[in-house]
Design a protein around this motif. Structure first.
Motif, PDB file in Angstrom:
ATOM      1  N   LYS A 130       0.860  -1.055  -0.025  1.00 46.18           N
ATOM      2  CA  LYS A 130       0.010  -0.310  -0.087  1.00 46.18           C
ATOM      3  C   LYS A 130       0.891   1.098  -0.033  1.00 46.18           C
ATOM      4  N   SER A 131       0.288   2.139  -0.729  1.00 42.55           N
ATOM      5  CA  SER A 131       1.052   3.478  -0.686  1.00 42.55           C
ATOM      6  C   SER A 131       1.274   4.204   0.879  1.00 42.55           C
ATOM      7  N   TYR A 132       2.074   5.059   0.991  1.00 43.35           N
ATOM      8  CA  TYR A 132       1.904   5.870   2.445  1.00 43.35           C
ATOM      9  C   TYR A 132       0.835   6.582   2.371  1.00 43.35           C
ATOM     10  N   LYS A 133       0.194   7.177   1.283  1.00 47.22           N
ATOM     11  CA  LYS A 133      -1.171   7.940   1.158  1.00 47.22           C
ATOM     12  C   LYS A 133      -2.211   6.820   1.814  1.00 47.22           C
ATOM     13  N   GLU A 134      -2.454   5.719   1.046  1.00 51.75           N
ATOM     14  CA  GLU A 134      -3.175   4.851   1.667  1.00 51.75           C
ATOM     15  C   GLU A 134      -3.294   4.473   3.175  1.00 51.75           C
ATOM     16  N   MET A 135      -1.941   4.364   3.579  1.00 56.93           N
ATOM     17  CA  MET A 135      -1.945   3.979   4.740  1.00 56.93           C
ATOM     18  C   MET A 135      -2.453   4.867   5.812  1.00 56.93           C
ATOM     19  N   ALA A 136      -2.020   6.406   5.263  1.00 62.15           N
ATOM     20  CA  ALA A 136      -2.441   7.135   6.017  1.00 62.15           C
ATOM     21  C   ALA A 136      -3.986   7.299   6.348  1.00 62.15           C
ATOM     22  N   GLU A 137      -4.725   7.048   5.161  1.00 63.05           N
ATOM     23  CA  GLU A 137      -6.003   7.059   4.964  1.00 63.05           C
ATOM     24  C   GLU A 137      -6.797   6.178   5.889  1.00 63.05           C
ATOM     25  N   ILE A 138      -6.003   4.839   6.079  1.00 61.37           N
ATOM     26  CA  ILE A 138      -6.428   3.770   7.061  1.00 61.37           C
ATOM     27  C   ILE A 138      -6.101   3.856   8.478  1.00 61.37           C
ATOM     28  N   THR A 139      -5.067   4.453   8.705  1.00 54.80           N
ATOM     29  CA  THR A 139      -4.565   4.393  10.109  1.00 54.80           C
ATOM     30  C   THR A 139      -5.070   5.956  10.902  1.00 54.80           C
ATOM     31  N   GLY A 140      -4.845   7.036   9.839  1.00 56.67           N
ATOM     32  CA  GLY A 140      -4.989   8.264  10.690  1.00 56.67           C
ATOM     33  C   GLY A 140      -3.554   8.967  11.029  1.00 56.67           C
ATOM     34  N   LEU A 141      -2.422   8.275  10.729  1.00 56.06           N
ATOM     35  CA  LEU A 141      -1.253   8.828  11.131  1.00 56.06           C
ATOM     36  C   LEU A 141      -0.923   9.648   9.814  1.00 56.06           C
TER      37      LEU A 141
END
Lengths: 165, 215
Positions: A130-141
């Motif tokens: 997953k891209s960092y952008k997608e990880m951010a959308e999932i985690t909120g970090l």
């Protein structure tokens, strides 16, 4: 297509996510059945509110990880919720059950299991590329925070694997 | 083993999993048709029972407090009044918990959803601390001016110190049943049951999320 049918097809095409998240957060076989039921129930409850701005996978990851993290913290014994409790929503075929597990893969699962909740979630997402952008959308970090954490996890992972070789 | 090898290993597992993993559609259908409650239902039910019992308690004992004030029974009416005020506040907090529960949305980001769940746990802890404040009233309601006059030794020598000790314990717990004491042994022992049991893990999770910030 009816709502139920759409939901079932979404679950069918993302079954791997559910299986991997549940296995990463729950060691006990009986609790895993319970956890997967809870996740699917929460997915169904939220299905009407699904925001198509995000991919289905992002939505599923959010719910599966949120429920797993909370579930893992509760550690309570709950009552079965269906009459088919001995069955499982996600089943591995007999062929899969008897296939030999790769030693490295077992090590990797062990490594994931030892991580803290949020890092475990990030590791799963990282392995899914997953891209960092997608990880951010999932985690909120933030993406910066994710980058730092992933870097640190990768370093520990490398050390772990180099020790065993 | 390099990172790329690990990812390839994971991909191989995924490919195999796609073939071997089967969704039990019949069971899934059963679940979405017949399952009506989630794991948070129990938490919600406890709050509703608490609110119902709290309101009933306040009505009955509020009435008793008023009557006893009119009759001039100071110790009894003051004790009951304190108890009613604390119970009413705890009931109000339980109503607030229901609002917090409504706000929990597991389809939000992990940080947002978990923060809301932790807010609920925090408030739950505050409610427990508040309830301890009323500890001395369980020893003051039967005190009387007659007792003070007729047996001053037992009144001042035993009863008053007991009440003061309870007041101290109640106030101390009210102040110290707080997340900042989560690493203390007594706190862990105190919150090791029921809904409070997961507090330690919740704190660790949030510390790991917030503490490191954007590095």
């Amino acid at each position: 297509m009816q709502k139920e049918e759409v939901f079932l097809s979404v679950i069918e095409s993302h079954k791997g996510i559910l299986y991997k998240v549940v296995n990463a957060y729950c060691k006990d076989e009986e609790n895993r059945k319970d956890l997967i039921q809870e996740i699917i129930f929460q997915l169904w409850k939220s299905f009407d509110r699904y925001n198509n701005q995000y991919k289905y996978s992002t939505w599923i990851y959010r719910i599966a990880l949120n429920v797993s993290i909370s579930f893992y913290r509760r550690e309570s014994v709950r009552q079965p919720v269906t009459s088919f409790y001995n069955e499982q929503v996600l089943q591995v075929t007999e062929e899969g059950q008897h296939s030999e597990k790769d030693e490295h893969l077992q090590q990797l699962h062990q490594f994931i299991a030892e991580l803290r909740d949020m890092d475990r979630a990030l590791m799963l997402l990282y392995l899914e590329e997953k891209s960092y952008k997608e990880m951010a959308e999932i985690t909120g970090l933030s993406e910066t925070n994710i980058g730092t954490r992933i870097g640190r996890i990768k370093m520990v992972l490398k050390q772990k694997f180099s020790k065993t070789q | 083993m390099e990172t790329i090898d690990v990812i390839n290993l994971w991909k191989r597992q995924n490919a195999l999993m796609e073939k071997q993993l089967v969704v039990n559609k019949r069971l899934l259908n059963e679940m979405i048709r017949y399952r009506t409650s989630s794991s948070l239902r129990g938490v919600r039910l406890i709050r509703w029972i608490g609110i119902f019992a709290g309101v009933l308690w306040c009505l009955v004992f509020g009435f008793i407090a008023i009557v006893s004030w009119l009759e001039g029974n100071i110790f009894f009416s003051a004790s009951v009044s304190v108890n009613v005020i604390v119970t009413a506040t705890a009931t109000g907090l339980y109503i607030y918990h229901l609002r917090l529960l409504d706000a929990v949305d597991v389809s939000e980001t992990i940080v947002e959803a978990q923060q809301k769940l932790i807010k609920l746990k925090e408030s739950n802890l505050k409610t427990l601390g508040l309830l301890w404040l009323q500890l001395p009233v369980f020893s003051t309601w039967y005190m009387s001016t007659e007792w003070m006059e007729q047996s001053p030794l037992t009144f001042w020598g035993i009863q008053v110190p007991v009440v003061l000790l309870q007041a101290f314990i109640g106030f101390w717990l009210y102040r110290n049943l707080n997340y900042r004491n989560h690493d203390k042994k007594w706190f862990r022992w105190f919150v090791s049951k029921g809904e409070f049991a997961s507090i330690e893990k919740a704190i660790t999770f949030m510390k790991a999320t917030e503490g490191e910030g954007d590095e």
